[in-house]
Design an enzyme around this catalytic site. Structure first.
Site, PDB file in Angstrom:
ATOM      1  N   TYR A 291       0.796  -1.227   0.000  1.00  0.00           N
ATOM      2  CA  TYR A 291       0.000   0.000   0.000  1.00  0.00           C
ATOM      3  C   TYR A 291       0.833   1.285   0.000  1.00  0.00           C
ATOM      4  CZ  TYR A 291      -3.860  -3.125   1.070  1.00  0.00           C
ATOM      5  OH  TYR A 291      -4.785  -4.134   1.009  1.00  0.00           O
ATOM      6  N   PRO A 304     -11.563  -1.251  -1.937  1.00  0.00           N
ATOM      7  CA  PRO A 304     -12.745  -2.076  -2.203  1.00  0.00           C
ATOM      8  C   PRO A 304     -14.005  -1.387  -1.680  1.00  0.00           C
ATOM      9  CG  PRO A 304     -11.608  -2.900  -0.281  1.00  0.00           C
ATOM     10  CD  PRO A 304     -10.774  -1.756  -0.808  1.00  0.00           C
ATOM     11  N   HIS A 530      -8.064   0.545   2.153  1.00  0.00           N
ATOM     12  CA  HIS A 530      -7.774  -0.851   2.486  1.00  0.00           C
ATOM     13  C   HIS A 530      -6.564  -1.045   3.390  1.00  0.00           C
ATOM     14  CE1 HIS A 530      -8.372  -4.996   2.173  1.00  0.00           C
ATOM     15  NE2 HIS A 530      -8.271  -5.205   0.888  1.00  0.00           N
ATOM     16  N   SER A 613      -5.854 -15.309   4.993  1.00  0.00           N
ATOM     17  CA  SER A 613      -5.655 -14.636   6.269  1.00  0.00           C
ATOM     18  C   SER A 613      -4.556 -15.323   7.086  1.00  0.00           C
ATOM     19  CB  SER A 613      -6.961 -14.642   7.070  1.00  0.00           C
ATOM     20  OG  SER A 613      -6.734 -14.191   8.388  1.00  0.00           O
ATOM     21  N   SER A 713     -10.546 -12.720  -4.470  1.00  0.00           N
ATOM     22  CA  SER A 713     -10.715 -12.772  -3.025  1.00  0.00           C
ATOM     23  C   SER A 713     -12.105 -13.301  -2.706  1.00  0.00           C
ATOM     24  CB  SER A 713     -10.543 -11.381  -2.411  1.00  0.00           C
ATOM     25  OG  SER A 713     -10.634 -11.433  -1.008  1.00  0.00           O
ATOM     26  N   GLN A 714     -12.169 -14.196  -1.728  1.00  0.00           N
ATOM     27  CA  GLN A 714     -13.457 -14.700  -1.267  1.00  0.00           C
ATOM     28  C   GLN A 714     -13.963 -13.799  -0.143  1.00  0.00           C
ATOM     29  OE1 GLN A 714     -15.206 -18.460   1.275  1.00  0.00           O
ATOM     30  NE2 GLN A 714     -13.538 -18.873  -0.154  1.00  0.00           N
TER      31      GLN A 714
END
Length: 801
Positions: A291, A304, A530, A613, A713-714
């Site tokens: 980032y 997002p 984010h 994660s 991404s889920q």
């Protein structure tokens, strides 16, 4: 005097304070004058009169001198130190004169005044605050040279050795406004009252320290994977994604890097040493690489969004009622955070039952991303100067307003919030007072925004406005109708970029982590910066709010508020010709972002990003699941190029192999032994040691491995809403998916200007592939396992990643 004190207690603006101070001065003048006159009238003899006046005036002065630094205990009950001094001074003085005499009184007063100066010096040394060093001061050994003075919670000696001591994630990038006036206020507060304003607690929203299992120090540290394991896995992941010639070259480079006594071993040792002195060895490196060093604009490229169900608003009042109800939910959720009342989450899916790090939640309403010319800075409000600010910034018609949600130590109810929002809507509608859309600047590239902010902060008015936005809890963006049909796609686009500078593009402030968008046409959702937290935190907060609004009927009372509330404050901006030029450029660049359709990559395997994660570890964020495995490629070939020659049983076998490969790599990622974070750490350590960049990191294969053409991404939800985001490379796709019990929601994005991508084609191919896989399973007699709804699965606090 009593009346003026009462006015001080309930004053809410400077005008009232001015009136109270005037009355106080008038009352003091009357009291002193009449008191002296009474003494003069009672004692007619000149000697007695002089003596009496001397006693009274001496102890009034003595009380005024001594009361402030020694009034701290009395202040805990009421601000009565001056009153006590004025009341008791003459009585004490009279007793001294009566028992010892007037000469002894004067000698005592003189001695007290002589000793008082060194006493103050001693108190000053005791209460003196430690000086705050800015991040610039730590990194460059220079004094602060800008609007923001940030503190990075790390030991200076560790930084000089090339390591950074992160502490827990909540403290990694903390900030403190270091403007000299506020710093002096804090020291004066310590000195005169004995109270530390950092410990001041609001009656409604109190803070507590984490206890028991909520203490993230109880979680294990992220491991450093074995070097050879990472190098072997790296080669396995990339062999089928590059040419044979390129792979032979890469294999030789990797073997040289990992050879005994080579640079890989040296860097690995340094990483292990770093792990010993930090809570999370990769966090700083990861945050900067993912980032802070990214120079792309935040909308579409990084931020997002969560799209809420479409609302049906009949008029503006309906919109504002919805906003007031939503803000009430935000304040309830923040109260949970302030009280450290969020239950610890536990992992689900692979290796279920492990407690997860909760640090990210506590950055929801306290973080802010400051643009920099080369690197951004993530800061978190942790002010010990004054009580934590309790205000929200409301954006309406590209204007920004300060909405205080706590007034006179009382949190505003929905009625008050609705009243204040009505005032804001009316103020924003006044075209004569409308200011330029400064929010557009935050939608620009990070370097361009940093340059524009530098121009903005030359004026003190702009600095004050920026400070108010930085310290707010969140933004509420009241959008005008977009003019487009409120389909899922159009609502998602409104969340992503506001429709451009001619619509709601300037009605945002992208540096703030949480922006709640409420459109007059029913398009509602959340825009997320984010860098402070992952998608699951956004999901949990959003689900809490939607369930709060559905399960807690609006408490809005149509009657006017009982007490008259101060009007919300408009943020003002002074726009020089230089700033006007930046605004024009930002508007043009945002317009290009609008061309984003809501993907098959020309029939070739590509590097794929799938977040995993690592919150099982202290301060954990994510690592990458390299889902473009050789097993997945073999299955795809059996369904395409070799479709007619490969029997169904073989296809099914390859499908299971692909599933197992994906599962095994997922376990590697969530247990902290995947390759991406490890390779990043080795590269960053080499840079810190000022080594020549190892060849493994300049090799074409490594560059290809980090070009994520497909970013996925889920993001599962338990309520009706969906998440979406843009591609991470110009010729790529962003593909967010939300598995439900009987369907999967996909949100696919790509840039229209790219000739290599097309979202419509991607979606058609995706649907066709899923249908083919379903038919294959049916032909082979493999039924999907029924979804097990575990007890408590729908509870937001229990859902992990």
């Amino acid at each position: 005097m009593f009346f003026s004190t009462c006015i001080f207690a309930f004053a809410e603006n400077y005008a009232t304070l001015f009136v109270a101070r005037s009355l106080q001065g008038l009352g003091s003048a009357f009291a002193d004058t009449s008191g002296i006159a009474m003494i003069a009238d009672k004692y007619t003899e000149e000697t007695e009169r002089s003596r009496a006046l001397g006693i009274a005036l001496a102890f009034i002065s003595f009380g005024s001198l001594v009361a402030p630094p020694f009034g701290g205990i009395l202040y805990e009950f009421a601000d009565i130190s001056y009153s006590v001094a004025y009341a008791m001074g003459p009585i004490v003085a009279g007793q001294i004169v009566h028992n010892l005499g007037f000469v002894q009184l004067n000698l005592g007063m003189g001695l007290v005044n002589v000793l008082y100066a060194p006493a103050l010096l001693l108190l000053r040394n005791v209460c003196q605050m430690k000086p705050s060093y800015s991040e610039r001061n730590i990194l460059l050994e220079e004094g602060p040279q800008g609007l923001y003075d940030t503190i990075k919670m790390e030991e200076r000696n560790a930084r000089k050795k090339g390591y950074s001591s992160t502490g827990n994630c909540m403290n990694i990038y903390s900030t403190e406004r270091a403007e000299h006036t506020q710093h002096d206020l804090r020291r004066l507060a310590h000195f005169f009252t004995g109270r530390d304003f950092s410990e001041t607690k609001m009656p409604v929203l109190q803070r507590e320290q984490p206890k028991g299992p909520k203490d993230n120090n109880a979680l294990p540290k992220l491991p450093v994977p074995p070097l050879q394991q990472t190098l072997d896995t790296y080669l396995k992941c990339m062999e089928h994604l590059v040419s044979k010639e390129q792979f032979r070259k890469t294999k030789a480079i990797v073997e040289k890097f990992g050879a005994p006594g080579g640079s890989g071993e040296r860097l690995q040792k340094k990483l292990q040493e770093r792990r010993d002195i930090t809570d999370n060895w990769v966090y700083d490196y990861w945050l900067e690489d993912m980032y802070m060093n990214n120079r792309l604009a935040l909308p579409v490229n990084s931020s997002p969004v969560m799209v809420f169900p479409k609302q049906s608003f009949r008029d503006r009042s309906d919109t504002l009622r919805f906003a007031a109800h939503l803000i009430s939910g935000v304040l309830e959720y923040k109260a949970l955070l302030d009280g450290r009342a969020l239950p610890v989450e536990y992992a689900r899916g692979q290796l279920a039952g492990t407690p997860l790090c909760m640090d990210q939640y506590y950055r929801l309403f306290s973080s802010y991303r400051i643009p920099g010319p080369r690197k951004d800075t993530l800061v978190a409000q942790k002010s010990s100067v004054m009580p934590e600010p309790e205000h929200i910034i409301v954006a309406c018609k590209n204007q920004f307003f300060v909405l205080d949600v706590v007034i006179n130590f009382r949190r505003l109810n929905e009625t008050d919030l609705f009243t204040q929002l009505e005032k804001i809507a009316k103020m924003a509608g006044n075209a004569e007072e409308r200011l330029p859309p400064i929010g557009l600047l935050t939608s620009d590239g990070r370097t361009q925004w940093a340059e524009a902010q530098s121009a903005l902060t030359k004026d003190s008015t702009n600095r004050d406005s920026l400070d108010a936005i930085e310290r707010c809890l969140c933004l509420v963006c009241l959008d005008d109708p977009s003019g487009a049909e409120a389909t899922d796609t159009n609502r998602a686009l409104q969340m992503l970029h506001g429709g451009g500078h001619n619509k709601n593009g300037g009605n945002r402030w992208y540096d703030k982590p949480m922006q709640f968008v409420i459109g007059a046409d029913g398009a509602c959702g959340v825009v997320c910066e984010h860098s402070p937290f992952e998608g699951i935190v956004l999901v949990q907060c959003s689900e809490y709010l939607l369930k709060y609004m559905k399960g807690s009927p609006s408490k809005l009372v149509r009657a006017a508020s009982v007490s008259e509330l101060p009007a919300p404050r408009r943020l003002h901006w002074k726009c020089s010709p230089e700033v006007q030029g930046f605004l024009a450029s930002s508007a043009d660049r945002l317009e290009r972002q609008v061309h984003l359709p809501l993907a098959l990559c020309n029939g070739r395997p590509v590097s794929t990003y799938e977040s995993a994660s690592i919150r099982r570890f202290r301060g954990g964020r994510v690592d990458n699941i390299r889902s473009a495995t050789a097993e997945a490629l073999a299955f795809v070939k059996s369904m395409t190029d070799e479709k007619s020659s490969v029997p169904d049983a073989e296809k099914m076998k390859r499908l299971w192999e692909a599933i197992n490969a994906q599962t095994n790599y997922t376990v590697l990622a969530i247990t902290g032994t995947a390759i991406d974070n490890h390779l990043l750490g080795l590269r960053a350590i080499a840079q810190e040691l000022k080594m020549e960049k190892p060849e493994i990191f300049t090799d074409d294969t490594y560059l290809i491995s980090n070009q994520f053409i497909l970013s996925t991404s889920q993001v599962p939800t338990t309520v009706e809403m969906f998440c979406c985001y843009g591609p991470v490379v110009p010729n790529g796709y962003g593909a967010c998916y939300n598995p439900q019990s009987d369907h999967v929601v996909f949100c696919v994005s790509s840039f229209r200007e790219s000739t290599e991508t097309c979202s419509a084609v991607f979606v058609e191919a995706l649907e066709a592939c899923l249908v083919e896989m379903r038919d294959l399973c049916r032909r082979c007699g493999v039924a999907a396992k029924p979804v097990e709804q575990k007890e408590g699965a729908a509870k937001p606090a229990k859902k992990g990643e």
